[in-house]
Design a protein around this motif. Structure first.
Motif, PDB file in Angstrom:
ATOM      1  N   UNK A  34       0.849  -1.186   0.000  1.00 57.49           N
ATOM      2  CA  UNK A  34       0.000   0.000   0.000  1.00 57.49           C
ATOM      3  C   UNK A  34       0.886   1.238   0.000  1.00 57.49           C
ATOM      4  N   UNK A  35       0.672   2.129  -0.968  1.00 55.88           N
ATOM      5  CA  UNK A  35       1.464   3.358  -1.071  1.00 55.88           C
ATOM      6  C   UNK A  35       0.515   4.535  -1.274  1.00 55.88           C
ATOM      7  N   UNK A  36       1.019   5.722  -1.058  1.00 56.86           N
ATOM      8  CA  UNK A  36       0.194   6.923  -1.220  1.00 56.86           C
ATOM      9  C   UNK A  36       0.256   7.474  -2.641  1.00 56.86           C
ATOM     10  N   UNK A  37       1.373   7.257  -3.327  1.00 57.95           N
ATOM     11  CA  UNK A  37       1.581   7.807  -4.662  1.00 57.95           C
ATOM     12  C   UNK A  37       2.365   6.775  -5.469  1.00 57.95           C
ATOM     13  N   UNK A  38       1.687   6.098  -6.386  1.00 55.25           N
ATOM     14  CA  UNK A  38       2.314   5.003  -7.124  1.00 55.25           C
ATOM     15  C   UNK A  38       3.530   5.477  -7.903  1.00 55.25           C
ATOM     16  N   UNK A  39       3.413   6.600  -8.611  1.00 57.14           N
ATOM     17  CA  UNK A  39       4.531   7.055  -9.441  1.00 57.14           C
ATOM     18  C   UNK A  39       5.749   7.427  -8.596  1.00 57.14           C
ATOM     19  N   UNK A  40       5.527   8.063  -7.454  1.00 56.25           N
ATOM     20  CA  UNK A  40       6.642   8.407  -6.577  1.00 56.25           C
ATOM     21  C   UNK A  40       7.304   7.145  -6.040  1.00 56.25           C
ATOM     22  N   UNK A  62     -17.447   1.271   0.606  1.00 56.34           N
ATOM     23  CA  UNK A  62     -18.073   0.160   1.306  1.00 56.34           C
ATOM     24  C   UNK A  62     -17.027  -0.825   1.784  1.00 56.34           C
ATOM     25  N   UNK A  63     -17.245  -1.451   2.960  1.00 59.42           N
ATOM     26  CA  UNK A  63     -16.301  -2.432   3.471  1.00 59.42           C
ATOM     27  C   UNK A  63     -16.100  -3.567   2.470  1.00 59.42           C
ATOM     28  N   UNK A  64     -14.858  -4.077   2.383  1.00 61.81           N
ATOM     29  CA  UNK A  64     -14.553  -5.152   1.462  1.00 61.81           C
ATOM     30  C   UNK A  64     -14.127  -4.665   0.093  1.00 61.81           C
ATOM     31  N   UNK A  65     -14.291  -3.360  -0.173  1.00 56.70           N
ATOM     32  CA  UNK A  65     -13.850  -2.798  -1.436  1.00 56.70           C
ATOM     33  C   UNK A  65     -12.365  -2.480  -1.355  1.00 56.70           C
ATOM     34  N   UNK A  66     -11.631  -2.724  -2.444  1.00 52.13           N
ATOM     35  CA  UNK A  66     -10.180  -2.580  -2.401  1.00 52.13           C
ATOM     36  C   UNK A  66      -9.744  -1.161  -2.061  1.00 52.13           C
ATOM     37  N   UNK A  67     -10.352  -0.153  -2.701  1.00 52.29           N
ATOM     38  CA  UNK A  67      -9.966   1.233  -2.419  1.00 52.29           C
ATOM     39  C   UNK A  67     -10.234   1.588  -0.956  1.00 52.29           C
ATOM     40  N   UNK A  68     -11.377   1.141  -0.444  1.00 54.53           N
ATOM     41  CA  UNK A  68     -11.710   1.378   0.967  1.00 54.53           C
ATOM     42  C   UNK A  68     -10.682   0.726   1.879  1.00 54.53           C
ATOM     43  N   UNK A  69     -10.325  -0.534   1.564  1.00 56.39           N
ATOM     44  CA  UNK A  69      -9.357  -1.259   2.397  1.00 56.39           C
ATOM     45  C   UNK A  69      -7.988  -0.591   2.362  1.00 56.39           C
ATOM     46  N   UNK A  70      -7.594  -0.086   1.182  1.00 51.44           N
ATOM     47  CA  UNK A  70      -6.310   0.597   1.078  1.00 51.44           C
ATOM     48  C   UNK A  70      -6.298   1.885   1.890  1.00 51.44           C
ATOM     49  N   UNK A  71      -7.383   2.672   1.798  1.00 50.92           N
ATOM     50  CA  UNK A  71      -7.461   3.908   2.579  1.00 50.92           C
ATOM     51  C   UNK A  71      -7.397   3.605   4.074  1.00 50.92           C
ATOM     52  N   UNK A  72      -8.093   2.577   4.479  1.00 56.19           N
ATOM     53  CA  UNK A  72      -8.095   2.203   5.894  1.00 56.19           C
ATOM     54  C   UNK A  72      -6.701   1.771   6.333  1.00 56.19           C
ATOM     55  N   UNK A  73      -6.038   0.974   5.495  1.00 55.83           N
ATOM     56  CA  UNK A  73      -4.686   0.520   5.811  1.00 55.83           C
ATOM     57  C   UNK A  73      -3.731   1.702   5.940  1.00 55.83           C
ATOM     58  N   UNK A  80      -4.414   4.800   6.597  1.00 57.54           N
ATOM     59  CA  UNK A  80      -4.760   5.640   7.742  1.00 57.54           C
ATOM     60  C   UNK A  80      -4.300   5.009   9.052  1.00 57.54           C
ATOM     61  N   UNK A  81      -4.402   3.688   9.159  1.00 51.82           N
ATOM     62  CA  UNK A  81      -4.113   3.012  10.425  1.00 51.82           C
ATOM     63  C   UNK A  81      -2.661   2.536  10.539  1.00 51.82           C
ATOM     64  N   UNK A  82      -2.105   2.054   9.415  1.00 48.33           N
ATOM     65  CA  UNK A  82      -0.791   1.419   9.481  1.00 48.33           C
ATOM     66  C   UNK A  82       0.266   2.124   8.642  1.00 48.33           C
ATOM     67  N   UNK A  83      -0.161   3.061   7.776  1.00 50.64           N
ATOM     68  CA  UNK A  83       0.787   3.734   6.911  1.00 50.64           C
ATOM     69  C   UNK A  83       1.168   2.876   5.714  1.00 50.64           C
ATOM     70  N   UNK A  84       2.140   3.345   4.939  1.00 47.64           N
ATOM     71  CA  UNK A  84       2.586   2.602   3.773  1.00 47.64           C
ATOM     72  C   UNK A  84       3.302   1.321   4.199  1.00 47.64           C
ATOM     73  N   UNK A  85       3.137   0.289   3.401  1.00 43.50           N
ATOM     74  CA  UNK A  85       3.797  -0.967   3.718  1.00 43.50           C
ATOM     75  C   UNK A  85       3.046  -2.155   3.161  1.00 43.50           C
ATOM     76  N   UNK A  86       3.447  -3.351   3.589  1.00 49.64           N
ATOM     77  CA  UNK A  86       2.880  -4.591   3.059  1.00 49.64           C
ATOM     78  C   UNK A  86       1.370  -4.625   3.283  1.00 49.64           C
TER      79      UNK A  86
END
Length: 278
Positions: free
Chosen positions: A165-171, A227-238, A240-246
């Motif tokens: 999970x990253x904040x900016x793919x190109x960067x 909505x829960x279970x959606x990839x974009x939602x899960x990435x945003x949650x990750x 917000x809670x854990x930062x960039x990483x696996x």
């Protein structure tokens, strides 16, 4: 400069319970011992492709440790992954010449339960989307045992892919190019219907996929994106809670009968899926 996947780190609160849970999932788990600083102890799940999972837990408060989770704020789950270099110092020097800074080499080690002492060096990235480096000073077979302990009854043979999970793919792609080499073949795109951008990077027999929500916030008129279970939602949650990483790991098996998503309750919130690769 050749780099390969070394290991993936899952931080947990209770190591013995985690060992039992992964054994329930069909893995052979080896107790690793206590690290040289006395702050952590671990267990390992070696895979036939040479990589491994590290299950790590703290033995005491260690606010200076890069994986310390004050007040159990984020809880169990993936915290990092490492690449294996021929030389930590040379890899750091090459990456820095291409514009990405790593700290190190930093000495590390561990005392195994059988009394064997291991030594290695690490390189620590200054950007959390990048892996750390882990290079052995003692034989690597002392760190992750070969042989039958890598043959698991759930059929898993290796790591097929790892998503970050990253904040900016190109960067992030630019930083990975600096680490892995300017000639790195990268595919970038947008996952239609998922509001997610991605880039895939080859790493030996493993693929690294960088994932980022296409927009910073879920749109009010697009219920699916929040909505829960959606990839974009899960990435945003990750993020917000854990930062960039696996974010997730896909393991390969040659038998379709073993393919499944492993339950988060037993993987300690680490997203792990077994897929058939013939």
């Amino acid at each position: 400069m050749s780099l390969s996947l070394d290991h993936i780190v899952i931080r947990v609160k209770y190591l013995e319970q985690t060992i039992a849970d992964f054994e329930t999932l069909g893995f052979i788990v080896q107790r690793g011992g206590t690290h040289a600083d006395g702050a952590t102890h671990n267990a390992l799940i070696g895979l036939a492709d040479g990589s491994y999972f590290e299950l790590i837990a703290f033995l005491k408060d260690a606010p200076q440790h890069r994986w310390w989770d004050a007040n159990d704020r984020t809880g169990d789950g993936f915290v990092d992954f490492a690449l294996l270099p021929h030389s930590v110092a040379a890899t750091i020097e090459a990456a820095q010449e291409r514009g990405v800074r790593y700290e190190g080499p930093i000495d590390g080690g561990r005392l195994r339960p059988d009394g064997a002492r291991l030594a290695w060096q690490i390189g620590k990235p200054l950007s959390p989307d990048l892996p750390f480096l882990c290079g052995d000073l003692t034989p690597r077979d002392l760190r992750v045992a070969p042989g039958d302990v890598r043959i698991h009854r759930n059929g898993v043979s290796g790591v097929s892919s790892l998503s970050v999970a990253v904040r900016d793919v190109r960067a992030s792609v630019a930083r990975y190019r600096a680490l892995l080499g300017e000639t790195l073949a990268v595919q970038e795109g947008h996952l239609a219907g998922y509001d997610v951008t991605f880039a895939t990077l080859p790493l030996g027999n493993t693929t690294i996929t960088l994932l980022a929500p296409a927009r910073g916030e879920a749109s009010a008129d697009n219920h699916a994106s929040s909505s829960p279970g959606n990839l974009a939602h899960d990435l945003r949650e990750h993020l917000a809670q854990r930062g960039e990483g696996v974010f997730g790991v896909t393991l390969s098996t040659r038998s379709e009968s073993f393919a499944r998503a492993l339950p988060l309750a037993l993987t300690h919130r680490a997203r792990i899926e077994i897929v058939s690769r013939k």
